[in-house]
Design an enzyme around this catalytic site. Sequence first.
Site, PDB file in Angstrom:
ATOM      1  N   HIS A   1       0.785  -1.234   0.000  1.00 35.05           N
ATOM      2  CA  HIS A   1       0.000   0.000   0.000  1.00 35.05           C
ATOM      3  C   HIS A   1       0.810   1.274   0.000  1.00 35.05           C
ATOM      4  O   HIS A   1       0.247   2.366  -0.065  1.00 35.05           O
ATOM      5  CB  HIS A   1      -0.937   0.036   1.208  1.00 35.05           C
ATOM      6  CG  HIS A   1      -2.175  -0.767   1.004  1.00 35.05           C
ATOM      7  ND1 HIS A   1      -3.314  -0.237   0.453  1.00 35.05           N
ATOM      8  CD2 HIS A   1      -2.438  -2.060   1.236  1.00 35.05           C
ATOM      9  CE1 HIS A   1      -4.244  -1.181   0.383  1.00 35.05           C
ATOM     10  NE2 HIS A   1      -3.727  -2.308   0.855  1.00 35.05           N
TER      11      HIS A   1
ATOM     12  N   LYS B   1      -8.834  14.204   3.650  1.00 33.05           N
ATOM     13  CA  LYS B   1      -7.983  13.019   3.696  1.00 33.05           C
ATOM     14  C   LYS B   1      -7.169  13.105   4.977  1.00 33.05           C
ATOM     15  O   LYS B   1      -7.171  14.140   5.644  1.00 33.05           O
ATOM     16  CB  LYS B   1      -7.052  12.963   2.483  1.00 33.05           C
ATOM     17  CG  LYS B   1      -6.360  14.318   2.215  1.00 33.05           C
ATOM     18  CD  LYS B   1      -5.529  14.336   0.957  1.00 33.05           C
ATOM     19  CE  LYS B   1      -6.299  14.322  -0.323  1.00 33.05           C
ATOM     20  NZ  LYS B   1      -6.293  13.040  -1.018  1.00 33.05           N
ATOM     21  N   ARG B   2      -6.473  12.034   5.352  1.00 31.94           N
ATOM     22  CA  ARG B   2      -5.610  12.119   6.515  1.00 31.94           C
ATOM     23  C   ARG B   2      -4.619  13.263   6.347  1.00 31.94           C
ATOM     24  O   ARG B   2      -4.216  13.591   5.229  1.00 31.94           O
ATOM     25  CB  ARG B   2      -4.858  10.794   6.727  1.00 31.94           C
ATOM     26  CG  ARG B   2      -5.682   9.751   7.423  1.00 31.94           C
ATOM     27  CD  ARG B   2      -6.125  10.176   8.809  1.00 31.94           C
ATOM     28  NE  ARG B   2      -5.026  10.148   9.736  1.00 31.94           N
ATOM     29  CZ  ARG B   2      -4.864   9.243  10.692  1.00 31.94           C
ATOM     30  NH1 ARG B   2      -5.758   8.279  10.851  1.00 31.94           N
ATOM     31  NH2 ARG B   2      -3.842   9.291  11.500  1.00 31.94           N
TER      32      ARG B   2
ATOM     33  N   LYS C   1       0.774  14.525   1.580  1.00 34.24           N
ATOM     34  CA  LYS C   1      -0.501  14.863   0.940  1.00 34.24           C
ATOM     35  C   LYS C   1      -0.636  16.374   0.705  1.00 34.24           C
ATOM     36  O   LYS C   1      -1.472  16.834  -0.042  1.00 34.24           O
ATOM     37  CB  LYS C   1      -1.668  14.352   1.783  1.00 34.24           C
ATOM     38  CG  LYS C   1      -1.805  12.814   1.774  1.00 34.24           C
ATOM     39  CD  LYS C   1      -2.914  12.363   2.709  1.00 34.24           C
ATOM     40  CE  LYS C   1      -3.080  10.854   2.764  1.00 34.24           C
ATOM     41  NZ  LYS C   1      -3.850  10.303   1.622  1.00 34.24           N
TER      42      LYS C   1
ATOM     43  N   THR D   1      -8.217   7.053  -2.974  1.00 33.44           N
ATOM     44  CA  THR D   1      -9.566   6.634  -3.340  1.00 33.44           C
ATOM     45  C   THR D   1     -10.539   7.801  -3.163  1.00 33.44           C
ATOM     46  O   THR D   1     -11.581   7.830  -3.807  1.00 33.44           O
ATOM     47  CB  THR D   1     -10.053   5.441  -2.486  1.00 33.44           C
ATOM     48  OG1 THR D   1      -9.802   5.742  -1.097  1.00 33.44           O
ATOM     49  CG2 THR D   1      -9.344   4.161  -2.887  1.00 33.44           C
TER      50      THR D   1
ATOM     51  N   LYS E   1     -13.983   9.042  -5.372  1.00 31.07           N
ATOM     52  CA  LYS E   1     -15.308   9.392  -4.843  1.00 31.07           C
ATOM     53  C   LYS E   1     -15.725  10.779  -5.322  1.00 31.07           C
ATOM     54  O   LYS E   1     -16.878  11.009  -5.706  1.00 31.07           O
ATOM     55  CB  LYS E   1     -15.291   9.401  -3.309  1.00 31.07           C
ATOM     56  CG  LYS E   1     -14.909   8.094  -2.659  1.00 31.07           C
ATOM     57  CD  LYS E   1     -14.575   8.340  -1.173  1.00 31.07           C
ATOM     58  CE  LYS E   1     -13.790   7.200  -0.578  1.00 31.07           C
ATOM     59  NZ  LYS E   1     -13.198   7.551   0.728  1.00 31.07           N
TER      60      LYS E   1
HETATM   61  C1  LIG Z   1     -11.949   7.639   1.125  1.00 32.54           C
HETATM   62  C2  LIG Z   1     -11.558   7.986   2.485  1.00 32.54           C
HETATM   63  C3  LIG Z   1     -10.215   8.168   2.806  1.00 32.54           C
HETATM   64  C4  LIG Z   1      -9.113   8.072   1.770  1.00 32.54           C
HETATM   65  O1  LIG Z   1      -8.932   9.337   1.178  1.00 32.54           O
HETATM   66  P1  LIG Z   1      -7.641   9.674   0.288  1.00 32.54           P
HETATM   67  O2  LIG Z   1      -7.947  11.013  -0.260  1.00 32.54           O
HETATM   68  O3  LIG Z   1      -7.617   8.617  -0.782  1.00 32.54           O
HETATM   69  O4  LIG Z   1      -6.481   9.633   1.176  1.00 32.54           O
HETATM   70  C5  LIG Z   1      -9.882   8.496   4.098  1.00 32.54           C
HETATM   71  N1  LIG Z   1     -10.822   8.639   5.049  1.00 32.54           N
HETATM   72  C6  LIG Z   1     -12.131   8.489   4.775  1.00 32.54           C
HETATM   73  C7  LIG Z   1     -13.139   8.687   5.863  1.00 32.54           C
HETATM   74  C8  LIG Z   1     -12.547   8.152   3.488  1.00 32.54           C
HETATM   75  O5  LIG Z   1     -13.855   7.995   3.233  1.00 32.54           O
END
Ligand SMILES: *Cc1c(COP(=O)(O)O)cnc(C)c1O
Length: 823
Positions: free
Chosen positions: A360, A551-552, A557, A659, A663
Amino acid sequence: MAHFKDNITADSLAERALFHLKYSRGKDLRSATTFDKMMCFSHVVRDMAVDGFIATQRQYLDTDVRRVNYLSMEYLIGKMLANNVVALGIVNESREALKQLDITVEEILELDVEAGLGNGGLGRLAACYLDSLATMELPAYGYGIRYEHGIFRQEFENGWQKERPDEWLALGYPWELVRPEYTLPVCVYGRVKKNFQPGKGASDVWEDFQVFEAVPFDVPIIGYGVNTVNMLRLWKSQPAEGFRLDVFNQGDYVRAVEEKNWAENVSKVLYPSDYTYAGKELRLIQEYFLASCSVRDIIRRYRKTHSDFTKFAEKNVVQLNDTHPTLAIVELMRVLHDEERIPWDKAWEITTSTFCYTNHTLLAEALEKWTVDLLQRVLPRHMQIIFEINHRFLQKVEINHPGEGELMRKVSLIEEGAHKQVRMANLCVIGSSKVNGVSALHSELLKTETMPEFDKVYPGKFTNVTNGITHRRWLIKANPELSELISDQIGEEWMKDLSKLEGFQDAASKRTVQKRFMEIKRAKKVELCETIKELTGYLVSPDSVFDVQIKRLHMYKRQLLKAMHIIHLYNTIKKNPKATVQSKTFIFAAKAAPAYLIAKSVIKLINTMAEVINNDVDVAGRLKVVFLPDYNVSLAEKIIPAADISEQISTAGLEASGTGNMKLSLNGALTVGTWDGANIEIAQHVGEDNIFIFGNRTEDLAVLRRKGYNPWSYVDKSEDLQAVLEAIRDNIFDRTQPDLFKDLYNEVTEHGDFYFYLADYEEYIKCNEEVDKLYAKPSKWAEKAILNVARMGWFSSDRSIQDYCNDIWYLERTPVDMTADIL
Ligand SMILES: *Cc1c(COP(=O)(O)O)cnc(C)c1O
């Protein structure tokens, strides 16, 4: 085929709900709280799931199917009720039934429990994959840990992140079924003794270990519109019954209580650091706990229909979600060799045919390496087995690659040095039949940059499966309005098969569809404005552009790069209050690992900026900054449908896939992103005209690193950048604390700007100006946004799972027959 929701009506649902209200909650309608109603209605839905669950498990047993077992330390599930109602196809019936309970669907959905058993993308991926596996009628089991406390709740105190324990189990979790009859003992510590038996030779016996127990809790995973209901089995630790007695018999009460606590601690809390590895003993025990229980549970199930292990690998595949459950490989070897007395070579063949591994991340700080000392102490027999695996492996490598000492050193399971360490990723590669990365770029870098020696030793073992997301949660459930628009245009087939979404492309140029699309977007923004007001007190306008980075929080990032852009805009206005700037609302949501201090400073910076910018008379409401607390799945479901812009601005080569990017694009946000992870494949699918790509690519950064990257060279030639950096350095947002953000300033200057903020800054600013130009042409914008939606079908997790089935698992659909007599 008969479906287990056949004959369900609003009246029958209401009747069952009143039954549960009385006999599960002990209430009548007059005394029932909203929470009671949520719980009893959840039980009604769970009852339906249980019918499917029993039929599904029986089908798998009777047909002795090949199964996939997904092992993951994290499942970021979110709320379940709404999704289950959608999956069962009882949305309208539920709405009617709840009226009879004097309550609305929305009211009870709000009280549903958020299962946050994960940190971020990796855990959310596991949850999306379970959804797809069930919907695609595949025989699958999820294995994980039932943490008493999932990811911490985030609050802000004076702009700083404060962590609070997540108490998701406090009021009861309606979706789980406890299975004490499948409780397993787990052993740790102790020593290994050589045992000589006349005629049989020597064997290794693990003894003097400490024992505790694992109790499984099963969560049904309901396939969408099918009979399949799979299970997610979550293990909870507890003290072993017999062990407690032993200690009590010795009269050592205090020690007994200490030991008891120790066992309970194993599944107590999810470690909250995403992509960093701390090497904590309790975490090692957690990982072994999951690995050991899951492996032995799989064996127990296999044994119901098999008397020996010849078909074990034919009937089971075990997918490791990152290296966290690696010890499962060693545990299967231990059981096969030590307990089942299967000769080493045969046991190793079964093991390596069973396991597959998903990598990952390429971040060095995330690489799991356990010291030999610690492993020896906690799992002495496993450490021996690891040495033996390594010995035999290196012997083979030596034969095929004679004289390649450097290669041998790189592929060895043991990293030499003052403290010898076991490299878990190497163990995964050696112990698996397939290894995959999570996007085309990431898989390529894994093969060519991170593990080229292994690609040489095992040609063909490395492959790619690009991540996906379940559109059932992230479009149908999160954005029913957009779903309806799509269905009006192309029918409902796309809900079952997201590749059909491409039919929606034809609508992109239609003015009427564009208008409806923008109306829906605005309606979702209005809803989010309400949430923003509740969570932050700030009033923001649905007529501004919603620019979203959720995101985190991690330096790679680059939330700080977004902050730098905002400071640039703020400076522009302060210099000339009459300057034309596009009205924008910048929406952040992110948790930082509690010990990741610089990440926490970024949160404080953005909150500090928000307070000043949102109240500045010169800004006059044109820029708003909000940092929404406690980012989780439910909050994501509210933000994503309202987003105009999706920020995916990681340093190239460092975001394995992402991911969130999928979305957001699926909901019609335009991506501003670097050439990284799945952004690349998103660009290829939606078309490079319909995405904003900027910045240095992986290969450009490699050149910069080789030449000796100097961030100051960018500062020297840009007054704009100087002003932005000075704003951070001197904290122009709060002159009473001028040194507050010195560390952030140093990070991107003095300390070498490891993540190339300054190298990408200028292009990022320009790229954002292009975004504004496009937004000024509403029809063009809407067209591109719609094309994003229509061309994202490939990113369904159904496609990812199909890839796994074709290339890695060789798994077949097993539809569940509900007409067979359940009893
Ligand atoms: C999809 C999702 C993530 C992943 O987000 P990235 O932008 O791909 O890092 C993290 N936390 C939550 C709650 C999510 O739904």
